[in-house]
Design an enzyme around this catalytic site. Sequence first.
Site, PDB file in Angstrom:
ATOM      1  N   CYS A 163      48.453  74.593  25.931  1.00 21.85           N
ATOM      2  CA  CYS A 163      47.375  75.387  24.915  1.00 21.85           C
ATOM      3  C   CYS A 163      47.940  76.502  24.199  1.00 21.85           C
ATOM      4  O   CYS A 163      47.310  77.332  23.742  1.00 21.85           O
ATOM      5  CB  CYS A 163      46.277  75.734  25.899  1.00 21.85           C
ATOM      6  SG  CYS A 163      45.388  74.374  26.505  1.00 21.85           S
ATOM      7  N   HIS A 300      43.106  85.149  25.346  1.00 25.57           N
ATOM      8  CA  HIS A 300      43.114  83.659  25.467  1.00 25.57           C
ATOM      9  C   HIS A 300      41.945  83.221  26.352  1.00 25.57           C
ATOM     10  O   HIS A 300      41.808  82.096  25.980  1.00 25.57           O
ATOM     11  CB  HIS A 300      44.460  83.194  26.380  1.00 25.57           C
ATOM     12  CG  HIS A 300      44.559  81.648  26.691  1.00 25.57           C
ATOM     13  ND1 HIS A 300      44.837  80.654  25.837  1.00 25.57           N
ATOM     14  CD2 HIS A 300      44.329  81.035  27.722  1.00 25.57           C
ATOM     15  CE1 HIS A 300      44.731  79.576  26.321  1.00 25.57           C
ATOM     16  NE2 HIS A 300      44.500  79.711  27.661  1.00 25.57           N
ATOM     17  N   LYS A 330      36.818  81.879  22.001  1.00 27.25           N
ATOM     18  CA  LYS A 330      36.383  80.723  22.656  1.00 27.25           C
ATOM     19  C   LYS A 330      35.134  80.932  23.318  1.00 27.25           C
ATOM     20  O   LYS A 330      34.711  79.651  23.761  1.00 27.25           O
ATOM     21  CB  LYS A 330      37.444  80.620  23.847  1.00 27.25           C
ATOM     22  CG  LYS A 330      38.902  80.264  23.456  1.00 27.25           C
ATOM     23  CD  LYS A 330      39.832  79.787  24.545  1.00 27.25           C
ATOM     24  CE  LYS A 330      41.243  79.387  24.030  1.00 27.25           C
ATOM     25  NZ  LYS A 330      41.973  80.680  23.829  1.00 27.25           N
ATOM     26  N   HIS A 335      37.330  75.843  24.195  1.00 27.04           N
ATOM     27  CA  HIS A 335      38.833  75.838  24.259  1.00 27.04           C
ATOM     28  C   HIS A 335      39.425  74.762  23.129  1.00 27.04           C
ATOM     29  O   HIS A 335      39.289  73.648  23.314  1.00 27.04           O
ATOM     30  CB  HIS A 335      39.342  75.568  25.628  1.00 27.04           C
ATOM     31  CG  HIS A 335      40.821  75.831  25.580  1.00 27.04           C
ATOM     32  ND1 HIS A 335      41.725  76.374  24.888  1.00 27.04           N
ATOM     33  CD2 HIS A 335      41.576  75.534  26.783  1.00 27.04           C
ATOM     34  CE1 HIS A 335      42.909  76.282  25.244  1.00 27.04           C
ATOM     35  NE2 HIS A 335      42.723  76.044  26.382  1.00 27.04           N
ATOM     36  N   PHE A 392      47.986  80.924  26.425  1.00 30.48           N
ATOM     37  CA  PHE A 392      48.825  80.594  27.651  1.00 30.48           C
ATOM     38  C   PHE A 392      48.224  79.198  27.867  1.00 30.48           C
ATOM     39  O   PHE A 392      47.102  78.537  27.527  1.00 30.48           O
ATOM     40  CB  PHE A 392      48.420  81.493  28.906  1.00 30.48           C
ATOM     41  CG  PHE A 392      48.144  83.019  28.613  1.00 30.48           C
ATOM     42  CD1 PHE A 392      49.366  83.329  28.040  1.00 30.48           C
ATOM     43  CD2 PHE A 392      47.035  83.773  28.736  1.00 30.48           C
ATOM     44  CE1 PHE A 392      49.615  84.805  27.701  1.00 30.48           C
ATOM     45  CE2 PHE A 392      47.060  85.174  28.502  1.00 30.48           C
ATOM     46  CZ  PHE A 392      48.202  85.648  28.014  1.00 30.48           C
ATOM     47  N   PHE A 394      49.069  75.278  30.416  1.00 24.99           N
ATOM     48  CA  PHE A 394      49.418  74.358  31.649  1.00 24.99           C
ATOM     49  C   PHE A 394      51.291  74.397  31.599  1.00 24.99           C
ATOM     50  O   PHE A 394      51.825  74.214  30.476  1.00 24.99           O
ATOM     51  CB  PHE A 394      49.231  72.903  31.541  1.00 24.99           C
ATOM     52  CG  PHE A 394      47.476  72.745  31.929  1.00 24.99           C
ATOM     53  CD1 PHE A 394      47.086  73.906  32.764  1.00 24.99           C
ATOM     54  CD2 PHE A 394      46.756  71.624  31.937  1.00 24.99           C
ATOM     55  CE1 PHE A 394      45.757  73.755  33.156  1.00 24.99           C
ATOM     56  CE2 PHE A 394      45.838  71.604  32.360  1.00 24.99           C
ATOM     57  CZ  PHE A 394      44.995  72.438  33.100  1.00 24.99           C
TER      58      PHE A 394
END
Length: 406
Positions: A163, A300, A330, A335, A392, A394
Amino acid sequence: MDRRVVITGMGIWSCLGKNLAEVRDSLYEGRSGIGIEKARLEYGYQSALTGIVEVPNLKGVLHRRLRVGLSEEAEFAYMAAKEAFGNANIDDDFLKSNEVGIIFGNDSSAKPVIEAAKIMDEKHDSALLGSGLIFQSMNSTVNMNLSTIFHLRGVNFTVSAACASGSHSIGLGYMLIKNGLQDMVLCGGAQEVNYYSMATFDALSAFSKSMDEPKKASRPFDKDRDGLIPSGGAAALVLEDYESAVKRGANIVAEVCGYGFSSNGGGISEPSDNGSVIAMTRALNDAGLSVDDVDYINAHATSTQQGDMYEAIALDRMFRSEHALISSTKSMTGHECWMAGASEIVYSALMMNNDFVAPNINFEHPDEYSEHLNLALETKECKLDKILSNSFGFGGTNSALVIKKV
């Protein structure tokens, strides 16, 4: 070399609108683009919430030969890139006579892979797959298609960093131009939204299940948040050397002046306030700015418990008592995953050039981590000169970008 890098064109295709004007209005009005797709429940999802993104009809727009290899996310990216080049006053003749690069952040496409597997399972004959599915399913589906359609002959590769992908694509384009390796790069992010693409994400129970009020389901930083809402589309930005932009009389939207990055080095889905702080600090240092120079932070924050908590800790560590307003777009878009880092620069630049901060909607109850944040809970009309945007992902990948008004 240390050249200045500016944005001279932008394009957007999202759940907030299908062009810059529509998206600007949605941001200003705090209008959510989230809804319900019942087919997700029929398919076996735990949550039917998603950003509602229209799939463009490209018949009559592009020749079939060019359409056949386009994945859904590449279709979104085509529409965004088309608007970005138009916004930058760049036509086909310019693209054919100048070297322009492309760096996009996107994932591989699930839909063509599943469609191909279904045909093979049923027919057991690869000759029936045709020629388009391979180009739709590759991780480089956006770059290979757009470079062909727009005759792009510069740098050409895909960033896949979860992301943070869209943000890293802009950061890398910025670095190439800053160091004199390219004069112009089309950067962006794209994300498919069909229900095939999000089932494994839904399996993590990461999605909000507040399906009774879809537009209130995305609640970044709110104590009662219960998960993110998947979304997508595409965003595209034309990054250009400042001298080149001035020479051709381009409209300068904003300057990209800082890029910071880090990796958490922990669990594969474990966020980190330290990693976030490192990325933000590097971006500000690269821009030659301090925390009190920042007017707005596009967070984020995805509306998950852990992610929002760690980002709130990081933001509080750096910006408590500072004047910078904070919001997570968001809350309206959900997202946008691989696209988000690029779309949120578009959203931020729209705010900068229209003198407002979009609200962090659906925030009703702070928790112990968000209570000290200077959140914009309604649209704020104000001058914005310097903006920080966080992304940010995974695997612990962190990216932060700084843009400023020229």
